[in-house]
Design a protein around this motif. Structure first.
Motif, PDB file in Angstrom:
ATOM      1  N   PRO A  43       0.805  -1.232   0.000  1.00 31.39           N
ATOM      2  CA  PRO A  43       0.000   0.000   0.000  1.00 31.39           C
ATOM      3  C   PRO A  43       0.831   1.272   0.000  1.00 31.39           C
ATOM      4  N   SER A  45      -4.563   9.444  -0.877  1.00 31.16           N
ATOM      5  CA  SER A  45      -5.359   8.225  -1.013  1.00 31.16           C
ATOM      6  C   SER A  45      -5.484   7.570   0.355  1.00 31.16           C
ATOM      7  N   PHE A  56      -5.940   3.725   2.225  1.00 30.57           N
ATOM      8  CA  PHE A  56      -5.914   2.279   2.095  1.00 30.57           C
ATOM      9  C   PHE A  56      -7.111   1.690   2.842  1.00 30.57           C
ATOM     10  N   LEU A  96      -7.749   0.772  -2.679  1.00 30.76           N
ATOM     11  CA  LEU A  96      -7.169   2.091  -2.460  1.00 30.76           C
ATOM     12  C   LEU A  96      -8.196   3.130  -2.884  1.00 30.76           C
ATOM     13  N   LYS A  98      -1.077  10.236   2.048  1.00 25.11           N
ATOM     14  CA  LYS A  98      -2.265   9.641   2.648  1.00 25.11           C
ATOM     15  C   LYS A  98      -3.300  10.714   2.978  1.00 25.11           C
TER      16      LYS A  98
END
Length: 694
Positions: free
Chosen positions: A251, A280, A282, A297, A338
């Motif tokens: 990831p 993004s 996970f 994702l 993230k």
């Protein structure tokens, strides 16, 4: 090349070393990637009184003017003085806690006086508490030059009057050296991780485990096309179908990039488009931190024509050449960007005023009629001497007590004055006298009580021998916070400070909430059920009246799937931009035109006898898709072709003397007329002129 040997030491003044809060994701000759999970002793709950919230394992403490003690995790990087250290820090999950919810017990503070952090003052106190990781000055320990690295689990926000509690920080540390050719990565024979024990003895530690599933010599790029705006889920099976192997699915190595999705400026002095990583999330269904068959994702995708936040307001933009947007999956080492998490404590927020109505926006444009042989100037309806048209549109959950605003654009198409009247549901809104071939964009306010579930917008033309075109309309109106089919987009218009939105309609499944105001800063927001029996969801956020946030609330079954994910066999940042490229005869063609006929033509042009000087020419065939990938990041745009040719002449080793474009253009860029005529090589249109040479 100069060799650099570096050592990482963990400086722990009071506690013995524990590996629980630090994980070393990557360790190589020139790069170290660390994941830091602070161990808060009171992170599970935020009671409003008598709790020392920020007591954190393995940290020293530093007082700030607000009289709180903030924890600091200190690492020491042992590097030669001639080396340069570059760090990049990202926060994975964070929680906001208002300052009035945190009080410090005097006995707790007194007991920590010995642990106050005083080593290596940073250059700026303010900067230290704005960044999750800060590189300190160079000092010497045991005659060895070192650089200090501070990891900050808690950041104070003076604007919001509270604290951001960083539950995960990922830091990438790269070492580069100065050579005659500039900066380059510095090799190192090995990496040692040492801790300094309270007694001062050096205790060797095992190097942190680096993910071995992916060993990349370079980044790999995959093109994705998206149709609608929303949250997309890139799932396990889609990745395998595109050619990735299960071992590739780390990831942290799956990065999503976006080029902006808009047409480029035709000005030669305009800045070229840039591509940047977007956040993004996970979606780890079983919580094992491994990309399994049920995982995915998540990322937010704008529609290629849609709402953009500019200059403090939301504006609808149109892309004339594309129906689909383009995003990129990049497989490369290093932590991905993230999505952040805003998770305010909901205690006491039930006393806040409840917001149940927001200002929604509706934009409609139907490009059905081509006027003036222009691919950029389409009309929804044309009305002639005299005549009228009625345009129907639906409005959901309107709050009739609020005022509403209607904007529209009308274009004169004949050399006469045009007397026009506009109405909504048989209520007259305004009248205009439009001259000749001028255009008019106007806005009128009216009572929301006029709106109905199904509405009729009337356009009536009174003038003789007159023709006008109706282009588009935009409606701003009050709407109840009610999800339709388990999804709702909503805005924070006009609200200030801590605000609670109450959303109905999520009775079957728990929703996910996203702040989508800026695509490169998308953030998840925690929520709670105000009334689970009625599907009433409470969303709390701290708002600034000067900024109008846009949110998306939806259930997981409304996530979009990525239907088109394809590997690109070249690097997105080099390929056609490489200075080593050269061509005498350059051929640009749409991918659909590649085949035997074009190969025969290339063979003919490659013969020495064809050229007057009997030279051995170099021919090169480049597809329009290759050009779009590198000069407009996947979107059809004639400016990308112009910029590519400009790049060839300015940067290639040998610029082409001849350029051949194969494929006719069309005015119907997006096939509005449903004739099935493809846009092979788009020409640039400026007013009434169309050209390939501009």
């Amino acid at each position: 090349m100069m060799k650099i040997f570096y050592i990482v030491l963990l400086f722990l003044p009071l506690w013995s070393y524990a590996e629980d809060d630090l994980v070393f994701l990557h360790s190589s000759a020139a790069k170290l990637v660390i994941r830091y999970h602070p161990q808060f002793q009171s992170i599970s709950s935020f009671p409003p009184h008598n709790v020392f919230l920020f007591e954190t394992a393995n940290c020293s403490y530093r007082p700030i003017p607000e009289k709180h003690l903030l924890p600091v995790r200190q690492l020491i990087l042992a590097v030669p003085e001639q080396a340069r250290v570059v760090i990049n820090a990202e926060v994975g999950h964070r929680t906001f806690v208002a300052a009035n919810q945190v009080s410090i017990l005097s006995e707790s503070r007194d007991s920590l006086d010995a642990a106050l952090f005083h080593t290596g003052e940073p250059a700026s106190e303010t900067f230290l508490f704005k960044q999750p990781a800060v590189l300190g000055p160079s000092i010497r320990i045991r005659r060895q030059p070192v650089r200090l690295l501070w990891l900050l689990p808690v950041l104070y926000d003076p604007l919001l009057k509270g604290f951001w509690v960083n539950e995960e920080i990922i830091v990438s540390i790269e070492m580069v050296s100065q050579t005659a050719d500039g900066l380059c990565a510095a090799p190192c024979p090995s990496t040692f991780l040492l801790s300094q024990s309270p007694a001062g003895g050096d205790i060797p530690l095992k190097p942190g485990h680096s993910p071995a599933s992916v060993h990349l010599s370079g980044a790999k790029w995959f093109r994705m096309t998206t149709q609608e705006e929303g949250i997309y889920r890139l799932d396990y099976q889609t990745l395998l179908t595109a050619g990735l192997k299960p071992a590739d699915l780390n990831p942290d190595y799956l990065h999503i990039y976006y080029g902006g999705g808009e047409e480029q400026s035709p000005r030669l002095d305009s800045d070229p488009p840039t591509i940047g990583e977007i956040p993004s999330h996970f979606d780890d269904r079983n919580g094992n931190f491994v990309f399994d068959s049920e995982d995915g994702l998540l990322f937010y995708a704008q529609s290629v024509s849609g709402w953009r936040y500019r200059d403090g307001r939301w504006r609808h933009v149109m892309n004339h050449y594309n129906r689909t947007n383009c995003f990129w999956l990049c497989l490369k080492e290093g932590p991905r960007k993230k999505m952040g998490l805003r998770s305010p404590s909901l205690q006491g927020f039930e006393k806040l005023p409840s917001v149940r109505v927001y200002r929604d926006r509706l934009f409609q444009e139907n490009e059905r009629t081509l006027v003036n042989d222009s691919g950029l100037e389409w009309m929804w309806e044309t009305i002639s001497q005299p005549g009228s048209r009625s345009i129907s549109f639906a409005v959901a959950d309107s709050a009739t007590a609020d005022s509403a605003y209607l904007s529209w654009r009308i274009q004169g198409l004949s050399e006469n004055h045009h007397l026009i009247q506009l109405s909504l549901n048989d209520h007259s809104l305004s009248s205009y006298d439009l001259g000749y071939t001028l255009g008019l964009t106007s806005t009128v306010a009216f009572s929301g009580q006029i709106l109905q579930p199904i509405n009729r917008l009337g356009v009536k033309l009174f003038s003789q021998n007159s023709t006008i075109g109706f282009d588009w309309f935009e409606l701003i109106y009050g709407r109840w916070l009610h999800a339709e089919e388990q999804q709702i987009f909503f805005y924070s218009t006009g609200y200030q400070g801590w605000t609670r939105f109450l959303i109905r309609g999520f009775s079957h499944q728990s929703p996910a909430i996203f702040d989508i105001t800026y695509p490169d800063q998308v953030t998840r927001i925690n929520w709670s059920f105000a009334d689970s029996a009625q599907g009433l969801v409470a969303v709390v956020d701290s708002l600034d009246r000067a900024r109008e946030n846009r949110y998306l609330a939806l259930t997981s079954d409304r996530f979009h799937s990525v239907a088109d994910l394809s590997y690109v066999p070249y690097d997105l940042h080099t390929h056609l931009k490489a200075a080593s490229q050269q061509a005498d005869y350059l051929i640009l063609a749409h991918p659909s035109l590649l085949g035997p006929a074009l190969e025969k033509f290339v063979a003919h042009r490659s013969r020495c006898s064809y050229w007057s000087d009997q030279s051995d020419p170099k021919l090169m065939v480049v597809t329009t898709q290759e050009i779009y990938d590198q000069f407009s990041y996947g979107l059809v745009d004639p400016v990308a072709i112009r910029n590519f040719l400009k790049w060839c002449f300015e940067h290639w080793r040998r610029a082409p003397a001849y350029v051949l474009m194969i494929g006719a253009p069309t005015y119907d860029f997006k096939d509005h007329l449903s004739l099935g005529k493809p846009l092979l090589v788009p020409a640039y249109e400026n007013g009434n002129s169309v050209s390939d040479d501009w």
